[in-house]
Design a protein around this motif. Structure first.
Motif, PDB file in Angstrom:
ATOM      1  N   PRO A  62       0.860  -1.428   0.197  1.00 26.77           N
ATOM      2  CA  PRO A  62      -0.156   0.015  -0.098  1.00 26.77           C
ATOM      3  C   PRO A  62       1.167   1.243  -0.201  1.00 26.77           C
ATOM      4  O   PRO A  62       0.029   2.161  -0.906  1.00 26.77           O
ATOM      5  CB  PRO A  62      -1.104  -0.248   1.544  1.00 26.77           C
ATOM      6  N   GLU A  63       2.168   1.154   0.431  1.00 25.21           N
ATOM      7  CA  GLU A  63       2.590   2.427   0.484  1.00 25.21           C
ATOM      8  C   GLU A  63       3.681   2.739  -0.949  1.00 25.21           C
ATOM      9  O   GLU A  63       3.891   4.145  -1.118  1.00 25.21           O
ATOM     10  CB  GLU A  63       4.211   2.501   1.463  1.00 25.21           C
ATOM     11  N   ALA A  64       2.917   2.228  -2.314  1.00 26.78           N
ATOM     12  CA  ALA A  64       3.874   2.053  -3.184  1.00 26.78           C
ATOM     13  C   ALA A  64       2.687   3.348  -3.454  1.00 26.78           C
ATOM     14  O   ALA A  64       2.732   4.045  -4.845  1.00 26.78           O
ATOM     15  CB  ALA A  64       3.947   1.028  -3.769  1.00 26.78           C
ATOM     16  N   THR A  65       1.446   3.223  -3.316  1.00 28.72           N
ATOM     17  CA  THR A  65       0.567   4.578  -3.426  1.00 28.72           C
ATOM     18  C   THR A  65       1.008   5.647  -3.860  1.00 28.72           C
ATOM     19  O   THR A  65       0.762   6.910  -4.493  1.00 28.72           O
ATOM     20  CB  THR A  65      -1.156   4.054  -2.799  1.00 28.72           C
ATOM     21  N   GLY A  66       1.341   5.581  -2.638  1.00 32.37           N
ATOM     22  CA  GLY A  66       2.145   7.287  -2.599  1.00 32.37           C
ATOM     23  C   GLY A  66       3.277   7.669  -3.038  1.00 32.37           C
ATOM     24  O   GLY A  66       3.791   8.727  -3.488  1.00 32.37           O
ATOM     25  N   ASP A  67       4.869   6.526  -2.931  1.00 29.95           N
ATOM     26  CA  ASP A  67       5.127   6.724  -3.643  1.00 29.95           C
ATOM     27  C   ASP A  67       5.576   7.303  -4.699  1.00 29.95           C
ATOM     28  O   ASP A  67       6.477   7.861  -5.322  1.00 29.95           O
ATOM     29  CB  ASP A  67       6.179   5.552  -3.103  1.00 29.95           C
ATOM     30  N   PHE A  68       4.540   6.298  -5.373  1.00 30.33           N
ATOM     31  CA  PHE A  68       4.565   6.684  -6.901  1.00 30.33           C
ATOM     32  C   PHE A  68       3.410   7.545  -7.213  1.00 30.33           C
ATOM     33  O   PHE A  68       2.982   7.414  -8.622  1.00 30.33           O
ATOM     34  CB  PHE A  68       4.367   4.964  -8.055  1.00 30.33           C
ATOM     35  N   MET A  69       2.720   8.542  -6.329  1.00 32.14           N
ATOM     36  CA  MET A  69       1.638   8.888  -6.785  1.00 32.14           C
ATOM     37  C   MET A  69       0.697   7.768  -7.662  1.00 32.14           C
ATOM     38  O   MET A  69       0.019   8.566  -9.218  1.00 32.14           O
ATOM     39  CB  MET A  69       1.948   9.899  -7.395  1.00 32.14           C
ATOM     40  N   ALA A  70      -0.275   6.918  -7.322  1.00 26.67           N
ATOM     41  CA  ALA A  70      -0.783   6.004  -8.087  1.00 26.67           C
ATOM     42  C   ALA A  70      -2.132   6.466  -7.480  1.00 26.67           C
ATOM     43  O   ALA A  70      -2.757   5.307  -6.423  1.00 26.67           O
ATOM     44  CB  ALA A  70      -0.084   4.303  -7.821  1.00 26.67           C
ATOM     45  N   PHE A  71      -2.819   6.574  -8.185  1.00 23.32           N
ATOM     46  CA  PHE A  71      -4.155   6.583  -7.333  1.00 23.32           C
ATOM     47  C   PHE A  71      -5.434   6.470  -8.225  1.00 23.32           C
ATOM     48  O   PHE A  71      -7.034   6.204  -7.776  1.00 23.32           O
ATOM     49  CB  PHE A  71      -4.239   8.448  -7.210  1.00 23.32           C
ATOM     50  N   ALA A  72      -5.401   6.044  -9.239  1.00 20.57           N
ATOM     51  CA  ALA A  72      -6.163   4.596 -10.207  1.00 20.57           C
ATOM     52  C   ALA A  72      -5.687   3.575 -10.386  1.00 20.57           C
ATOM     53  O   ALA A  72      -3.793   3.648 -10.732  1.00 20.57           O
ATOM     54  CB  ALA A  72      -6.699   5.676 -10.785  1.00 20.57           C
ATOM     55  N   VAL A  73      -6.327   2.729 -10.663  1.00 19.30           N
ATOM     56  CA  VAL A  73      -5.728   1.358 -11.122  1.00 19.30           C
ATOM     57  C   VAL A  73      -5.833   1.938 -12.661  1.00 19.30           C
ATOM     58  O   VAL A  73      -7.439   1.140 -12.845  1.00 19.30           O
ATOM     59  CB  VAL A  73      -5.594   0.299 -10.222  1.00 19.30           C
TER      60      VAL A  73
END
Length: 108
Positions: A62-73
């Protein structure tokens, strides 16, 4: 195509970003669009021999969401030696991504 699992204790996202030509695919296990894009992504990955491709499940990291700024899949992010050069998310045209990656790869 690399798949990281929760069996790995630590994933160095900064190291992934610093690779010469790093392609990051962020997804979830329940994303139906992601399931359709999966075979196309594998085929695209084979076109770039020297590139590294990473598939990251956001449920497992889940930390990858913020690290890669991925707010949609799905989210595709391409880094060249630490610099983000391509980002696309949600509704993705594989042909457009292929064209942009070919241009970028040709400049390396």
């Amino acid at each position: 195509l690399k798949k990281f699992s929760n069996k790995e204790i630590f994933m160095d996202f900064e190291k992934i970003k610093q690779e010469k030509f790093s392609f990051v695919y962020l997804t979830t296990k329940t994303c139906n669009v992601c399931k359709i894009l999966q075979p196309k992504l594998r085929k695209l990955a084979n076109e770039f021999d020297d590139a590294t491709f990473h598939k990251i499940y956001l449920e497992e990291f889940p930390e990858a969401t913020g690290d890669f700024m991925a707010f949609a899949v799905p989210t595709f992010v391409v880094y060249v030696e630490g610099r983000e050069v391509l980002r696309t998310a949600r509704h993705i045209s594989i042909d457009n991504v292929r064209e942009k990656l070919s241009r970028l790869y040709g400049m390396l």
